[in-house]
Design a protein around this motif. Structure first.
Motif, PDB file in Angstrom:
ATOM      1  N   GLY A   2       0.783  -1.227  -0.123  1.00 39.83           N
ATOM      2  CA  GLY A   2      -0.115   0.304   0.032  1.00 39.83           C
ATOM      3  C   GLY A   2       0.854   1.346   0.006  1.00 39.83           C
ATOM      4  O   GLY A   2       1.644   1.459   0.923  1.00 39.83           O
ATOM      5  N   ARG A   3       0.504   2.119  -0.870  1.00 38.22           N
ATOM      6  CA  ARG A   3       1.489   3.337  -0.843  1.00 38.22           C
ATOM      7  C   ARG A   3       0.823   4.596  -0.317  1.00 38.22           C
ATOM      8  O   ARG A   3       1.267   5.698  -0.251  1.00 38.22           O
ATOM      9  CB  ARG A   3       1.307   3.830  -2.518  1.00 38.22           C
ATOM     10  CG  ARG A   3       1.658   2.885  -3.589  1.00 38.22           C
ATOM     11  CD  ARG A   3       3.229   2.563  -3.290  1.00 38.22           C
ATOM     12  NE  ARG A   3       4.136   1.646  -4.127  1.00 38.22           N
ATOM     13  CZ  ARG A   3       4.678   0.754  -4.412  1.00 38.22           C
ATOM     14  NH1 ARG A   3       4.588   0.173  -3.171  1.00 38.22           N
ATOM     15  NH2 ARG A   3       5.054   0.255  -5.425  1.00 38.22           N
TER      16      ARG A   3
ATOM     17  N   GLY B 129       0.869   4.829   3.137  1.00 36.97           N
ATOM     18  CA  GLY B 129       1.498   5.076   4.441  1.00 36.97           C
ATOM     19  C   GLY B 129       1.933   3.692   4.909  1.00 36.97           C
ATOM     20  O   GLY B 129       3.278   3.558   5.065  1.00 36.97           O
TER      21      GLY B 129
ATOM     22  N   ASP C 149      -7.391  11.313  -0.147  1.00 31.72           N
ATOM     23  CA  ASP C 149      -7.663  12.179   0.917  1.00 31.72           C
ATOM     24  C   ASP C 149      -6.276  13.282   1.180  1.00 31.72           C
ATOM     25  O   ASP C 149      -6.431  14.528   1.127  1.00 31.72           O
ATOM     26  CB  ASP C 149      -8.134  11.706   2.378  1.00 31.72           C
ATOM     27  CG  ASP C 149      -8.591  12.899   3.297  1.00 31.72           C
ATOM     28  OD1 ASP C 149      -9.205  13.615   2.745  1.00 31.72           O
ATOM     29  OD2 ASP C 149      -8.100  12.840   4.348  1.00 31.72           O
TER      30      ASP C 149
ATOM     31  N   PHE D 211      -7.278  15.891   8.485  1.00 31.82           N
ATOM     32  CA  PHE D 211      -6.389  15.029   8.163  1.00 31.82           C
ATOM     33  C   PHE D 211      -6.930  13.523   8.773  1.00 31.82           C
ATOM     34  O   PHE D 211      -6.482  12.576   8.164  1.00 31.82           O
ATOM     35  CB  PHE D 211      -5.185  15.542   9.089  1.00 31.82           C
ATOM     36  CG  PHE D 211      -4.030  14.514   9.099  1.00 31.82           C
ATOM     37  CD1 PHE D 211      -3.554  14.503   7.822  1.00 31.82           C
ATOM     38  CD2 PHE D 211      -3.645  13.988  10.179  1.00 31.82           C
ATOM     39  CE1 PHE D 211      -2.011  13.765   7.739  1.00 31.82           C
ATOM     40  CE2 PHE D 211      -2.571  12.905  10.203  1.00 31.82           C
ATOM     41  CZ  PHE D 211      -1.747  12.931   8.952  1.00 31.82           C
TER      42      PHE D 211
ATOM     43  N   GLY E 203      -8.093  10.740   6.558  1.00 29.65           N
ATOM     44  CA  GLY E 203      -7.499   9.741   5.753  1.00 29.65           C
ATOM     45  C   GLY E 203      -7.516   8.496   6.339  1.00 29.65           C
ATOM     46  O   GLY E 203      -7.329   7.529   5.797  1.00 29.65           O
ATOM     47  N   GLU E 204      -7.780   8.298   7.551  1.00 32.11           N
ATOM     48  CA  GLU E 204      -7.428   7.094   8.232  1.00 32.11           C
ATOM     49  C   GLU E 204      -8.701   6.410   8.093  1.00 32.11           C
ATOM     50  O   GLU E 204      -9.951   6.861   7.742  1.00 32.11           O
ATOM     51  CB  GLU E 204      -7.512   7.623   9.936  1.00 32.11           C
ATOM     52  CG  GLU E 204      -7.162   6.230  10.682  1.00 32.11           C
ATOM     53  CD  GLU E 204      -8.208   5.263  11.069  1.00 32.11           C
ATOM     54  OE1 GLU E 204      -7.911   4.142  11.536  1.00 32.11           O
ATOM     55  OE2 GLU E 204      -9.492   5.645  10.915  1.00 32.11           O
ATOM     56  N   SER E 205      -8.429   4.927   7.811  1.00 27.30           N
ATOM     57  CA  SER E 205      -9.451   4.096   7.210  1.00 27.30           C
ATOM     58  C   SER E 205     -10.909   4.131   7.649  1.00 27.30           C
ATOM     59  O   SER E 205     -11.876   4.294   6.966  1.00 27.30           O
ATOM     60  CB  SER E 205      -8.878   2.717   6.858  1.00 27.30           C
ATOM     61  OG  SER E 205      -8.470   2.250   8.261  1.00 27.30           O
TER      62      SER E 205
ATOM     63  N   GLN F  89      -7.858   1.042  -0.627  1.00 32.73           N
ATOM     64  CA  GLN F  89      -6.292   1.320  -1.175  1.00 32.73           C
ATOM     65  C   GLN F  89      -6.153   2.772  -1.670  1.00 32.73           C
ATOM     66  O   GLN F  89      -7.138   3.375  -2.064  1.00 32.73           O
ATOM     67  CB  GLN F  89      -5.640   0.436  -2.409  1.00 32.73           C
ATOM     68  CG  GLN F  89      -6.291  -0.914  -2.327  1.00 32.73           C
ATOM     69  CD  GLN F  89      -5.027  -1.899  -1.657  1.00 32.73           C
ATOM     70  OE1 GLN F  89      -4.817  -2.847  -2.208  1.00 32.73           O
ATOM     71  NE2 GLN F  89      -4.425  -1.225  -0.440  1.00 32.73           N
ATOM     72  N   ASN F  90      -4.874   3.108  -1.394  1.00 35.57           N
ATOM     73  CA  ASN F  90      -4.565   4.440  -1.811  1.00 35.57           C
ATOM     74  C   ASN F  90      -4.628   4.774  -3.289  1.00 35.57           C
ATOM     75  O   ASN F  90      -4.475   3.758  -3.903  1.00 35.57           O
ATOM     76  CB  ASN F  90      -2.843   4.847  -1.255  1.00 35.57           C
ATOM     77  CG  ASN F  90      -2.428   6.272  -1.789  1.00 35.57           C
ATOM     78  OD1 ASN F  90      -1.717   6.059  -2.776  1.00 35.57           O
ATOM     79  ND2 ASN F  90      -2.865   7.170  -1.088  1.00 35.57           N
TER      80      ASN F  90
HETATM   81  C1  LIG Z   1      -4.202   9.892  10.576  1.00 37.28           C
HETATM   82  C2  LIG Z   1      -4.153   9.181   9.422  1.00 37.28           C
HETATM   83  C3  LIG Z   1      -4.078   9.672   8.061  1.00 37.28           C
HETATM   84  C4  LIG Z   1      -4.077   9.033   7.103  1.00 37.28           C
HETATM   85  N1  LIG Z   1      -4.293   9.964   5.732  1.00 37.28           N
HETATM   86  C5  LIG Z   1      -4.120   9.016   4.645  1.00 37.28           C
HETATM   87  C6  LIG Z   1      -4.188   9.505   3.444  1.00 37.28           C
HETATM   88  O1  LIG Z   1      -4.448  10.964   3.319  1.00 37.28           O
HETATM   89  N2  LIG Z   1      -3.998   9.038   2.253  1.00 37.28           N
HETATM   90  C7  LIG Z   1      -4.029   7.645   2.211  1.00 37.28           C
HETATM   91  O2  LIG Z   1      -3.808   7.141   1.350  1.00 37.28           O
HETATM   92  N3  LIG Z   1      -3.986   6.820   3.309  1.00 37.28           N
HETATM   93  C8  LIG Z   1      -3.961   7.468   4.724  1.00 37.28           C
HETATM   94  N4  LIG Z   1      -3.749   7.102   5.943  1.00 37.28           N
HETATM   95  C9  LIG Z   1      -3.949   5.356   5.694  1.00 37.28           C
HETATM   96  C10 LIG Z   1      -5.225   4.781   5.595  1.00 37.28           C
HETATM   97  O3  LIG Z   1      -5.809   4.586   6.829  1.00 37.28           O
HETATM   98  C11 LIG Z   1      -5.045   3.389   4.756  1.00 37.28           C
HETATM   99  O4  LIG Z   1      -4.248   2.520   5.497  1.00 37.28           O
HETATM  100  C12 LIG Z   1      -4.790   3.559   3.398  1.00 37.28           C
HETATM  101  O5  LIG Z   1      -5.303   4.179   2.868  1.00 37.28           O
HETATM  102  C13 LIG Z   1      -4.793   2.001   2.882  1.00 37.28           C
HETATM  103  O6  LIG Z   1      -4.635   2.180   1.540  1.00 37.28           O
HETATM  104  P1  LIG Z   1      -3.074   1.469   0.980  1.00 37.28           P
HETATM  105  O7  LIG Z   1      -2.858   0.054   1.664  1.00 37.28           O
HETATM  106  O8  LIG Z   1      -3.049   1.280  -0.554  1.00 37.28           O
HETATM  107  O9  LIG Z   1      -1.923   2.723   1.302  1.00 37.28           O
HETATM  108  C14 LIG Z   1      -4.023   7.639   6.964  1.00 37.28           C
HETATM  109  C15 LIG Z   1      -3.798   6.906   8.242  1.00 37.28           C
HETATM  110  C16 LIG Z   1      -3.940   7.551   9.132  1.00 37.28           C
HETATM  111  C17 LIG Z   1      -3.880   7.030  10.786  1.00 37.28           C
END
Ligand SMILES: Cc1cc2nc3c(=O)[nH]c(=O)nc-3n(C[C@H](O)[C@H](O)[C@H](O)COP(=O)(O)O)c2cc1C
Ligand code: SF4
Ligand code: FES
Lengths: 247, 614
Positions: free
Chosen positions: B179-180, B182, B209, B295, B298-300, B334-335
């Motif tokens: 996952g991109r 984070g 987000d 902010f 963005g958390e899932s 997913q991002n």
């Molecule tokens: C506080 C917080 C903010 C987050 N903001 C984002 C964000 O802006 N964009 C994003 O893709 N994931 C963000 N994440 C991670 C997501 O919760 C989630 O893990 C992610 O979107 C999963 O996609 P991936 O596995 O493709 O990365 C954030 C997590 C936290 C805890």
């Protein structure tokens, strides 16, 4: 508890337990007589896990035991390890700055050696932000109040900080508040800056609730629960014998 | 035109391939240097010239998309794609010719050609591997035909005609894609879990987000290649058995929303979204949801709450969202960048995908390189590239007179890594063991004028403002940490503050409810780990060696380094710097504000911060 669910086992502080799949860690501890301090937890409300006092160690992680459902066997949980102790002292120190005179908190703080930090001494409004009132309101069927705002500015209030129009005056919020902070009156019924009429039981004269509250519950009779029961059993008594035959 | 099946799609594509190359486009650099030399006027002039000449083309005004190539003194810069010409010192008088000759006929204007031709050989681009960003600025992002022309929808055509959902799932799993957004969680594991989860209604979600302040890699993807995200999500929906998807876009990104909407519309018209896609029995619909503007959204779990129409607030998460997510249905989130990798994997195979990056971290990652470097902007590199090569090869190192101190990686809850980490490969595992995170790929380069205590204070302050306030450690604890840091920066530190900060940071990470609070101490923990001496200097000596915390240092001019240029004299707000032309300057400390303005402007590193009692 649904007894058809499979059982899961594990240990808490070295003692073995067996509970139904999905039982929370907090309840499992209770079956062993192990006490875990809680603040935001209320047995009648859905868990929220926000105060973080009930943390329990597993692996090198901490879990909010009030909200953690046990779904696999073999877990090893510690409710009074040094890390747990430190974490609870941390949480208590932080909450104490918000509610420095709360008796329950002071007692816990003494037990855990926690002291408020003077750098957080502004705005000690007494509220723990545990959201029990908000959850109680939702569980009762309304959404009159909410935690409004972000971060440290978060506060319980009605929409736009005005007397909430959706409030039915049931007092569920005030009764579930662990700090007794929500100002209200039973009779006359006042809360959140609003006053409500009261419905009296036409038979015994007892207060049944507010009209809005009864309407929310879908209750059309204004009898109090006791008089309603009496009336119901009277009606049963007058039914012909044949109605009771099972087929 | 409605594509009835895979064969029609390929027929259309091969027709397009024999046609002209993708539409030619101009871009104007909107970096600070070019803006100062009149880039905005050039952009306006070009746009009206295009209108006047009746051409159908838009101009990318790359205010922050390309960042800065470090050629500021040659600005305003105009680029021509796909030819890749770079034109410099463009004036208003050149605009008419630029449009008719260069945009119209693809011929450069010789007198304006910069020394870097084509632009892909410029040191900023040369080390990069452009996979995800390959279409940026090269195609019209709203044109489905441009997308098809550059290989788009090849993967979906292949999947729907020849691969079972399970096979698509397997490909992603074998590719090792992580996952991109984070955490770097293996995508394949989420896909399989969601695929196998019981339920007839399932959802796929894209996280666009991008809450990290100053980050723009996801935005440039949504604006530069929206269809890659859409195709990826369509493949994901096919693989896990979902028929509905949502793209959650930060509401501050109106252009992203517009382009995604246009792209969705175009795909629907062609039968690449909607009912019975490409003649198969698979149906998929996509919708855009505007972000809640926090902010934490963005958390899932907060993101899903927000899509459901509730307050964007995290929930205690002891059940995976691939089992129970949006509206309690199995959900694959997913991002957006993760999604954009999917068509590449399906089209070229998992082995191909693994040929970039390292074995545990395959593929490329888009980074956003900013801060105290000569060249900045969007950079795509294979995972596992060293931090040093990004900062020094691509970025060109620190500006003159400054020396590299740290690089802050991973957004506000990332960490600051010191010089000793320059050889560290940029991948999920190495970063987290070094105390930083990949986050969404933001890199801020800092030099000797960045105070690490102040940096920790800044990011903690940001996160404090973004804390939703649900759980007590984050709500109250972040405030306490912030106040201690603020005290240190203002010279009001108390004995034991550094030690106290260490304790608070570690407890906050362990006790907070969601990822925001759990990672909020990273800036503090990493600076404490690598720069503890700066904390101790603030606490015990009221000294800021970086000349950043006002009142905690005196500026001093080293006469051996001073060239007498007088820049500091001009910059000093208190007018306490004096000296003759071409002579080393001196400072009248009695009236000095200790603001550090002189340190910031000196290109020779002659102005330095010293202890006030020395
Ligand atoms: C506080 C917080 C903010 C987050 N903001 C984002 C964000 O802006 N964009 C994003 O893709 N994931 C963000 N994440 C991670 C997501 O919760 C989630 O893990 C992610 O979107 C999963 O996609 P991936 O596995 O493709 O990365 C954030 C997590 C936290 C805890
Ligand atoms: S960690 Fe912070 S953002 Fe997350 S739930 Fe707790 S208060 Fe909200
Ligand atoms: S009692 Fe469990 S988090 Fe509050």
């Amino acid at each position: 508890m649904d007894h058809t669910l499979p059982k899961v086992t594990g240990t808490i502080d070295g003692h073995e337990f067996e509970v139904c799949h999905g039982t929370t860690l907090l309840e499992a501890a209770k079956t062993l007589g192990i006490k875990i301090p809680t603040l935001c937890h209320h047995p009648g409300l859905p868990p929220d896990g926000n105060c973080r006092l009930c943390l329990v160690e597993t692996g090198d992680k901490l879990l909010a035991s009030c909200a953690f459902p046990i779904r696999a066997s073999g877990g090893v949980y510690l409710t009074h390890s040094p890390l747990v102790f430190e974490a609870r002292a941390f949480v208590l120190k932080l909450l104490l700055s918000r509610a420095p005179n709360n008796k329950e908190l002071l007692k816990l703080a003494e037990e855990y050696g926690a002291q408020a930090d003077p750098r957080l001494s502004d705005d000690p409004d007494g509220c723990l932000r545990c959201a029990r009132c908000v959850r109680a309101c939702q569980a009762a069927g309304s959404q009159a109040i909410a935690l409004i705002g972000r971060g440290r500015g978060r506060k319980v209030a009605g929409p736009f900080f005005e007397p909430p129009l959706d409030c039915v005056g049931c007092l569920a919020c005030a009764r579930s508040c662990p700090t007794g902070l929500i100002a209200c009156g039973e009779e006359p019924r006042v809360i959140w800056g609003r006053q409500f009429d009261l419905v009296k039981c036409p038979q015994c004269g007892r207060t049944v609730g507010t009209p809005e509250e009864l309407k929310r519950a879908g209750i059309t009779s204004w009898l109090c629960p006791d008089c309603r029961r009496r009336e119901y059993s009277q009606a049963l008594k007058n039914l012909p014998e044949a109605s009771f035959v099972r087929n | 035109m409605f594509l009835k099946d895979h064969r029609e799609l390929e027929a259309l594509r091969s027709g397009l391939m024999t046609g002209p190359a993708p539409t030619r486009r101009l871009w104007v650099c909107g970096g600070p240097g070019c803006l100062a030399s009149g880039a905005a006027q050039i952009q306006a002039a070009l746009a009206s010239e295009i209108k006047k000449q009746g051409l159908n083309s838009q101009i990318d005004f790359r205010a922050d998309l390309t960042g800065c190539l470090g050629l500021c003194e040659k600005g305003p810069l105009v680029g021509v794609e796909p030819e890749g010409f770079l034109l410099e010192k463009v004036s208003l008088a050149d605009c008419q010719e630029l449009v008719s000759k260069t945009l119209g006929q693809g011929r450069p204007i010789e007198r304006l050609l910069s020394g870097h031709q084509p632009i892909k050989n410029h040191p900023f681009y040369q080390p990069q591997i452009r996979q995800i960003t390959r279409r940026f600025g090269q195609i019209n992002p709203e044109s489905l035909l441009d997308y098809l022309k550059t290989g788009g929808y090849q993967a979906l055509g292949l999947a729907l005609s020849a691969l079972s959902p399970d096979q698509v799932c397997q490909m992603v799993e074998r590719s090792g894609l992580r996952g991109r957004g984070g955490g770097g969680f293996p995508a394949g594991r989420k896909w399989s879990s969601c695929r196998l989860a019981p339920g007839t209604v399932k959802y796929v979600l894209a996280n666009g987000d991008e809450g990290d302040p100053g980050a723009f890699m996801n935005r440039s993807l949504m604006e530069g290649d929206p269809l890659a995200i859409i195709e990826g999500m369509t493949l994901g929906a096919y693989a896990v058995g979902a028929n509905k998807g949502f793209i959650y876009v930060r509401h501050e990104y109106p252009l992203s929303v517009e382009r995604l909407n246009r792209a969705i519309e175009a795909a629907e018209k062609m039968g690449l979204l909607g009912k019975g896609i490409l003649g198969s029995s698979f149906s998929f619909n996509l919708e855009i949801v505007l972000g809640g503007g926090a902010f934490v959204c963005g958390e899932s779990t907060a993101l899903m709450a927000s899509i459901e129409g509730r307050e964007g607030q995290p929930r205690v998460k002891y059940v995976r969202s691939t089992q129970r997510g949006l509206w309690e249905a199995p959900t694959l989130l997913q991002n957006v960048e993760t999604w954009a990798n999917v068509p590449l994997i399906v089209e070229h195979g998992h082995e191909w995908f693994k040929s970039q990056g390292t074995s545990a971290n395959p593929g490329t990652k888009v980074f956003c390189l900013v801060g105290q470097v000569k060249r900045s902007g969007l950079v795509e590199m294979p995972l596992g590239t060293t931090i040093g090569s990004l900062v020094f090869e691509v970025g060109g190192g620190s500006p003159p007179g400054r020396s590299f101190k740290a690089v802050q990686i991973g957004g506000p809850s990332g960490g600051c890594l010191p010089e000793s980490a320059l050889d560290l490969p940029l991948d999920f595992d190495n970063l987290s063991s070094a105390g930083a995170i990949m986050g969404s790929g933001g890199l801020i380069v800092m030099d000797n004028l960045s105070c690490m205590v102040d940096v920790a204070r800044y990011f903690t302050g940001f996160l404090m403002g973004e804390s939703c306030g649900k759980c007590s450690p984050c709500r109250e604890g972040l405030t306490l940490i912030y106040r201690i840091l603020e005290g240190l920066c203002q010279g009001q530190g108390r004995p034991g503050d550094t030690l106290e900060l260490k304790k608070l940071a570690s407890l906050l990470s362990k006790t907070a409810l969601c990822g925001l609070g759990q990672s909020a101490a990273n800036p503090l923990l990493s600076t404490l780990r690598y720069f503890e001496e700066e904390y101790l200097e603030h606490e015990n000596e009221r000294f800021c060696r970086s000349g950043r915390c006002q009142g905690l240092f005196w500026p001093k001019i080293d006469p051996d380094l001073c060239s007498g240029c007088g820049l500091c004299q001009e910059a000093c707000p208190a007018k306490v710097i004096f000296g003759e032309k071409k002579q080393a300057r001196q400072i009248d400390l009695a009236n000095c504000l200790s603001c550090g303005a002189c340190l910031a402007v000196c290109p020779f590193g002659a102005a330095q911060a010293v202890r006030q009692d020395s």
